[in-house]
Motif scaffolding. Sequence first.
Motif, PDB file in Angstrom:
ATOM      1  N   GLY A 135      -7.731   6.100   6.006  1.00  0.00           N
ATOM      2  CA  GLY A 135      -6.729   6.059   7.074  1.00  0.00           C
ATOM      3  C   GLY A 135      -5.115   5.661   6.238  1.00  0.00           C
ATOM      4  N   ILE A 136      -5.010   6.175   5.254  1.00  0.00           N
ATOM      5  CA  ILE A 136      -4.038   6.033   4.629  1.00  0.00           C
ATOM      6  C   ILE A 136      -3.378   7.265   4.050  1.00  0.00           C
ATOM      7  N   SER A 137      -2.139   7.273   3.532  1.00  0.00           N
ATOM      8  CA  SER A 137      -1.576   8.585   2.766  1.00  0.00           C
ATOM      9  C   SER A 137      -0.956   7.799   1.741  1.00  0.00           C
ATOM     10  N   VAL A 138      -1.091   8.094   0.279  1.00  0.00           N
ATOM     11  CA  VAL A 138      -0.438   7.472  -0.501  1.00  0.00           C
ATOM     12  C   VAL A 138       0.171   8.463  -1.659  1.00  0.00           C
ATOM     13  N   SER A 139       1.279   8.320  -1.940  1.00  0.00           N
ATOM     14  CA  SER A 139       2.303   9.315  -2.553  1.00  0.00           C
ATOM     15  C   SER A 139       3.183   8.663  -3.788  1.00  0.00           C
ATOM     16  N   THR A 140       3.412   9.324  -4.772  1.00  0.00           N
ATOM     17  CA  THR A 140       4.109   8.759  -6.139  1.00  0.00           C
ATOM     18  C   THR A 140       5.299   9.860  -6.094  1.00  0.00           C
ATOM     19  N   THR A 141       6.271   9.047  -6.441  1.00  0.00           N
ATOM     20  CA  THR A 141       7.551   9.567  -7.071  1.00  0.00           C
ATOM     21  C   THR A 141       8.085   8.775  -8.199  1.00  0.00           C
ATOM     22  N   GLY A 142       7.905   9.361  -9.219  1.00  0.00           N
ATOM     23  CA  GLY A 142       8.564   8.726 -10.603  1.00  0.00           C
ATOM     24  C   GLY A 142       7.346   7.537 -10.746  1.00  0.00           C
ATOM     25  N   THR A 143       7.970   6.360 -10.847  1.00  0.00           N
ATOM     26  CA  THR A 143       7.344   5.198 -11.112  1.00  0.00           C
ATOM     27  C   THR A 143       7.185   4.425  -9.822  1.00  0.00           C
ATOM     28  N   THR A 144       7.247   5.142  -8.816  1.00  0.00           N
ATOM     29  CA  THR A 144       6.899   4.242  -7.308  1.00  0.00           C
ATOM     30  C   THR A 144       5.917   4.915  -6.756  1.00  0.00           C
ATOM     31  N   THR A 199       4.591   0.730   2.820  1.00  0.00           N
ATOM     32  CA  THR A 199       5.014  -0.399   1.870  1.00  0.00           C
ATOM     33  C   THR A 199       5.140   0.472   0.511  1.00  0.00           C
ATOM     34  N   ALA A 200       5.716  -0.259  -0.511  1.00  0.00           N
ATOM     35  CA  ALA A 200       5.887   0.557  -1.813  1.00  0.00           C
ATOM     36  C   ALA A 200       5.709  -0.417  -3.101  1.00  0.00           C
ATOM     37  N   TRP A 201       5.574   0.023  -4.018  1.00  0.00           N
ATOM     38  CA  TRP A 201       5.489  -0.634  -5.335  1.00  0.00           C
ATOM     39  C   TRP A 201       6.208   0.116  -6.288  1.00  0.00           C
ATOM     40  N   THR A 202       7.239  -0.597  -6.859  1.00  0.00           N
ATOM     41  CA  THR A 202       8.456   0.276  -7.730  1.00  0.00           C
ATOM     42  C   THR A 202       7.863  -0.415  -9.161  1.00  0.00           C
ATOM     43  N   SER A 203       8.498   0.326 -10.192  1.00  0.00           N
ATOM     44  CA  SER A 203       8.136   0.287 -11.559  1.00  0.00           C
ATOM     45  C   SER A 203       6.725   0.198 -12.053  1.00  0.00           C
ATOM     46  N   SER A 235       3.994   4.501  -2.784  1.00  0.00           N
ATOM     47  CA  SER A 235       4.188   4.310  -1.802  1.00  0.00           C
ATOM     48  C   SER A 235       2.895   4.715  -0.622  1.00  0.00           C
ATOM     49  N   VAL A 236       2.516   3.906   0.179  1.00  0.00           N
ATOM     50  CA  VAL A 236       1.524   3.975   1.111  1.00  0.00           C
ATOM     51  C   VAL A 236       2.102   4.047   2.452  1.00  0.00           C
ATOM     52  N   THR A 237       1.505   4.868   3.461  1.00  0.00           N
ATOM     53  CA  THR A 237       1.752   4.992   4.858  1.00  0.00           C
ATOM     54  C   THR A 237       0.379   4.929   5.495  1.00  0.00           C
ATOM     55  N   THR A 238       0.584   4.244   6.935  1.00  0.00           N
ATOM     56  CA  THR A 238      -0.717   4.429   7.714  1.00  0.00           C
ATOM     57  C   THR A 238      -0.222   4.157   9.016  1.00  0.00           C
ATOM     58  N   SER A 239      -1.274   4.612   9.795  1.00  0.00           N
ATOM     59  CA  SER A 239      -0.841   4.078  11.189  1.00  0.00           C
ATOM     60  C   SER A 239      -1.857   3.393  11.942  1.00  0.00           C
TER      61      SER A 239
END
Length: 183
Positions: A34-43, A90-94, A45-49
């Motif tokens: 039920g979630i979609s996770v993606s990465t961009t560099g060192t970030t 939400t997202a996690w950086t570094s 992020s997750v999205t859900t509905s």
Amino acid sequence: MRTFQLLLRSGLTVTAAAALPLALTATTAGAASGISVSTTGTTVSVTTSACSQNRTTGVWGTGSLLTSSQGSFAEGRKATLAGTTVSQSTAWTSVTPGTYTVIVMCQNASTPAGTQTVIVTRSTTPTARATATASPSRGVMGGLGGSTKDYGPLTLGVGGGLFGAGVIATAWFLRRRAKPYRL
């Protein structure tokens, strides 16, 4: 009679072949996260509905980023979901390179909205020198191919003369056609 049996068998085979993709799709959709996770560099992020907002606290839910050595939701790096009724994220950086598990827990559920594994790789940041050499030196070269070649003044003059001759010949032909009694 024999033809009827042959048609009946082939019809059942076609029906089974048509139903197979539908059955595979139904099991895949049921097993989907039920979630979609993606990465961009060192970030990461997750999205859900899947979550709904708690009316008293205004919280949608919490996401947790777990390393391979962590085993439970509580041990991970937590971040609160934000968003709307359509989508929360939400997202996690570094985040350092490695393999991580993302778990999203809605505020009103004891089971996770989704769990997904993601791999974060080392990203290279382009330098100013690399950016300067990557930009085009002649601008955009669009069109059907003729705009990419630089024609000299002689070629342009001959082309303009041919165009002008065509306009004059067309006018002369139309004038002659309008008065057929003249030769």
